[in-house]
Design an enzyme around this catalytic site. Structure first.
Site, PDB file in Angstrom:
ATOM      1  N   CYS A  19       0.842  -1.200   0.000  1.00  0.00           N
ATOM      2  CA  CYS A  19       0.000   0.000   0.000  1.00  0.00           C
ATOM      3  C   CYS A  19       0.870   1.240   0.000  1.00  0.00           C
ATOM      4  CB  CYS A  19      -0.943   0.014   1.205  1.00  0.00           C
ATOM      5  SG  CYS A  19      -0.070   0.141   2.787  1.00  0.00           S
ATOM      6  N   CYS A  22       3.489   1.617   2.689  1.00  0.00           N
ATOM      7  CA  CYS A  22       4.742   0.904   2.431  1.00  0.00           C
ATOM      8  C   CYS A  22       5.667   1.760   1.573  1.00  0.00           C
ATOM      9  CB  CYS A  22       4.460  -0.422   1.730  1.00  0.00           C
ATOM     10  SG  CYS A  22       3.357  -1.541   2.616  1.00  0.00           S
ATOM     11  N   ASP A 470       5.214  26.600 -33.057  1.00  0.00           N
ATOM     12  CA  ASP A 470       6.239  26.947 -34.040  1.00  0.00           C
ATOM     13  C   ASP A 470       5.691  26.634 -35.431  1.00  0.00           C
ATOM     14  OD1 ASP A 470       8.899  27.508 -35.071  1.00  0.00           O
ATOM     15  OD2 ASP A 470       9.042  25.345 -35.365  1.00  0.00           O
TER      16      ASP A 470
END
Length: 778
Positions: A19, A22, A470
């Site tokens: 989880c 952890c 551009d």
């Protein structure tokens, strides 16, 4: 001698995480080492660690072990180079070891490997636990099945499930508690063991062990003092969570399939040419033996083994794995080709330039893996919440039990409500919310020729409201081409005899020049099918920056700037003067026998699909503006063709940067799209930089989104995918939080049986994974 300030990078495989808590614990433990920075990903089960030379890899592995988890360094292949230099990767991810990894060896990214390895033992536990749990649940739910001493039979079936089936949860909880940490496994272990322990007390010391004991299963709490057991809760929660864990691992592997498919593209072997001339021979060698400069053969249907240049042969090359476009690209000697693309309709001999980890395929994989390791702003917030979430839930569960007892309810009911709170609140969905979405989104992007550099790019893609485009190489082809011929009689298009003759004359004069304008004229004349190559040119002279002159079939002639021909004494007809004043293309005047015969117009052509791309960007809520170093009139022509109202023409690279900063100063969030070195500064300064496919390395390295498809439509696709991924992350986090916020009060109030709570908790994780997988269709 190694300098103290040198830093290195390594990818560690982390085992045992379940989880977000952890993840936070591993990052925190590694961060305690001096100069160490770590990013840990739950979905891929990997840690990208940057550390100084004074820290050893063993120190990193030991730090992870002290956090309660296992770290391993992927074994380095024999052919892997030494990465001892400053800033180098100490150990490349297995998927990037192209110098020695091929085929199935490349399919070793952490998510796929860890998920595959974890699925087998988990599946065994699930199958056995389910077989034992089903009769326990049926006996608890159906009073008609409750024979004499059924409760003791249930204990015999449930005990292996709680102890052996739930061992991964209990072991993880114990390890984390030993290191002063509480995670999702703590809640699961505490909840199921509490329910099991209460059942044992009721059976051995209460009334539940008496013959003839019965009870009915309910969605909420139940409670006859000393007479209730919760074996079906303890066993059922374990089985449901095991099912959720198995589904989660399988879904993780499916989510990483895009990257693994990409990595599988490299061939295992290659046919290298040895010797020259009559001594030339083919030698089949492993891909690891291929070196830059080697020439290798690619036959129809085979994949190209390395980035290189065609030295012999012609064929079509399927570049769909890079561009997403199925149409093959014709290649011939001198054409650059990319590793893993497929050859059709001919054989090629290619000179290798970049092999192994230097190929474009490996670089794409590196970008994707790097992106999958990062975290969005929302996930960082979720991680901080998860760090304190588990202790708060345990406190809430204890408070729930106390309140129930204080209000006169039986202890059994208090314990049932507390266990439901513990089980329903497990925050595993929070830990998966971001990494699963990024794992799927970046993989899908790689399939479509869109490289997302990290979660920060997703955050910025969701905020931008202005996009600076551009012109040359982005919205236009970036290649000069013949756009028209205007003869002295004023007829446009070169369809008149005079126009065709003038084009032939210009092509004959320009044939020896490599200037882009000259090549456009020659190519245009070739496309018209004329016989200009039969013209004889003598006394040829090139006038740098002005034009060319010579004698064509005995007649003096010149081609170049209109003013240059006037200086040479050629008379300019009034109709051509008017045309020159009105044109927004590059003009080449063609003169013969003392008079300008025609104006040849050369220009940069708007890319196919550019107008549709601009319309899509506007539909995404972006304000488009054209930014170019070209002159105002050509820029205005392109802008008008694309429906862009705002134009910045004649802008230097510094000017582009200034425009980005000015827009930002006005409170806008700016995306910049470009492809050249002159765009790099603006790309880096923009809130979101997008580099076009086929552009320079400088542009790509300064961008947040890199496109391998050299087409304008990819711009809108990239922003759409990035925003879809970000929406999925936010949706995952919202539902994970909303689920806990809504469910905990229900559990505390006694409306949820712990087994129902366990099923709902497991479903929340599966929901996050399935919701993320929807991005595969984006």
């Amino acid at each position: 001698m190694t300098l103290q300030h040198e830093t290195r990078t390594i990818d560690l495989g982390i085992e045992g995480m379940t989880c977000a808590s952890c993840v936070g614990r591993v990052e925190k433990r590694l961060g305690r080492l001096d100069g160490v920075e770590a990013e840990v990903n739950l979905a891929t089960e990997k840690a990208r660690v940057r550390f100084p030379a004074t820290t050893s890899i063993d120190d990193l592995v030991e730090a992870v072990r002290q956090a309660g988890y296992t770290a391993h360094v992927p074994a380095a292949p024999a052919a892997e180079p030494d990465f001892g230099d400053q800033g180098a990767d100490v150990t490349l991810p297995p998927s990037l070891r192209g110098a020695s990894a091929t085929g199935s060896d490349l399919v070793t990214d952490a998510a796929g490997r860890a998920s595959a390895a974890a699925s087998d033992p988990l599946m065994t536990r699930l199958v056995v636990s389910a077989a034992l749990t089903v009769p326990v649940v049926l006996l608890a739910m159906v009073p008609a099945l409750q024979f004499t001493y059924w409760q003791w039979f249930s204990l015999m079936l449930a005990a292996p499930v709680v102890v052996w089936g739930g061992w991964p949860f209990h072991r993880a909880a114990a390890v984390n508690l030993r290191h002063g940490s509480m995670t999702m496994d703590t809640l699961v272990s505490l909840g199921t063991l509490t329910a099991f322990a209460w059942s044992l007390w009721s059976l051995f010391f209460g009334h539940a062990g008496m013959p003839g004991m019965t009870h009915e299963w309910t969605f909420g709490v139940r409670g006859t003092p000393g007479g209730d057991i919760y074996l079906e809760v303890a066993a059922g929660v374990i089985t449901i969570l095991l099912l959720g864990r198995v589904l989660e691992h399988r879904s993780k592997r499916r989510a990483g399939q895009s990257l693994r498919t990409l990595l599988e593209l490299a061939p295992r072997e290659v046919s290298v040419l040895r010797g020259e001339g009559a001594e030339e021979r083919e030698e089949r060698v492993p891909i690891a033996a291929l070196r830059p400069g080697d020439r290798f053969v690619v036959r129809p249907g085979e994949r190209i083994a390395a980035d290189g240049v065609v030295v012999r042969g012609e064929a079509g090359v399927d570049e769909s794995m890079l561009t997403g476009e199925p149409a093959p690209v014709d290649v011939a000697p001198g054409t650059s080709v990319t590793a893993a693309t497929i050859v059709h309709g001919g054989s090629l001999v290619v000179a290798a330039e970049r092999v192994g980890t230097d190929t474009r395929l490996a670089q794409i994989a590196r970008l994707v893996e790097d992106a999958q390791l990062g975290k969005s702003r929302a996930q960082r917030l979720a991680d901080r919440i998860s760090a304190v979430f588990v202790p708060i839930v345990i406190a809430l569960a204890a408070a729930t039990a106390i309140v129930w007892v204080a209000t006169g309810s039986p202890v059994e009911q208090a314990i049932t409500a507390a266990v439901a709170v513990l089980v329903i609140a497990c925050p595993c969905a929070l830990g998966l919310a971001t990494p699963m979405a990024i794992l799927v989104g970046t993989g899908r992007g790689a399939e479509r020729g869109i490289l997302i550099t990290g979660p920060e790019a997703l955050d910025r893609a969701g905020d931008v409201d202005t996009i600076l485009l551009d012109k040359t190489g982005t919205l236009t082809t970036g290649r000069m081409s013949l756009t028209g011929v205007t003869p002295a009689d004023g007829a446009e298009g070169g369809e008149s005899v005079e126009g065709a003759a003038a084009l032939d004359l210009a092509a004959a004069l320009e044939r020896g020049s490599e200037h882009p304008v000259a090549r456009a004229i020659v190519d245009g004349a070739d496309a018209s099918g004329s016989a200009w190559r039969g013209l004889q040119v003598h006394d040829f002279r090139a006038h740098a920056g002005l034009g060319v002159s010579g004698v064509v079939d005995g007649v003096p002639a010149a081609a170049g700037r209109p003013a240059f021909l006037v200086e040479l004494g050629y008379r300019m007809p009034a109709a051509l003067e008017a045309r020159a004043a009105a044109s927004d293309h590059t003009l080449v005047a063609v003169g013969s026998a003392g008079e300008v015969q025609a104006l040849v117009e050369v220009g940069d052509r708007v890319r196919d699909g550019a107008r549709e791309a601009v319309d899509r960007l506007r539909a995404l809520g972006l304000r488009p503006a054209l930014v170019t170093g070209d002159a105002e009139r050509p820029a205005a022509r392109v802008a008008a063709a694309l429906g862009i109202d705002e134009v910045h023409a004649g802008v230097s690279p510094e000017g582009k940067l200034e425009i980005v900063r000015r827009e930002q100063a006005e409170g806008r969030r700016v995306a910049m799209v470009g492809d050249g070195v002159n765009d790099a500064a603006a790309l880096a300064a923009a809130d979101l930089g997008i580099a076009m496919g086929g552009g320079t390395d400088a542009a790509a390295s300064a961008s947040d989104l890199a496109l391998t498809r050299d087409e304008p439509g990819a711009i809108a696709d990239a922003i759409s995918l990035a925003r879809a991924t970000l929406r999925t992350i936010k949706g995952n986090l919202f539902w994970a939080f909303a689920y806990n916020v809504a469910a905990i009060p229900l559990a505390a109030a006694g409306f949820l049986n712990p087994m129902i709570a366990g099923a709902a908790m497991a479903f929340s994780s599966v929901f996050v994974v399935l919701n993320s997988l929807r991005l595969r269709r984006a």
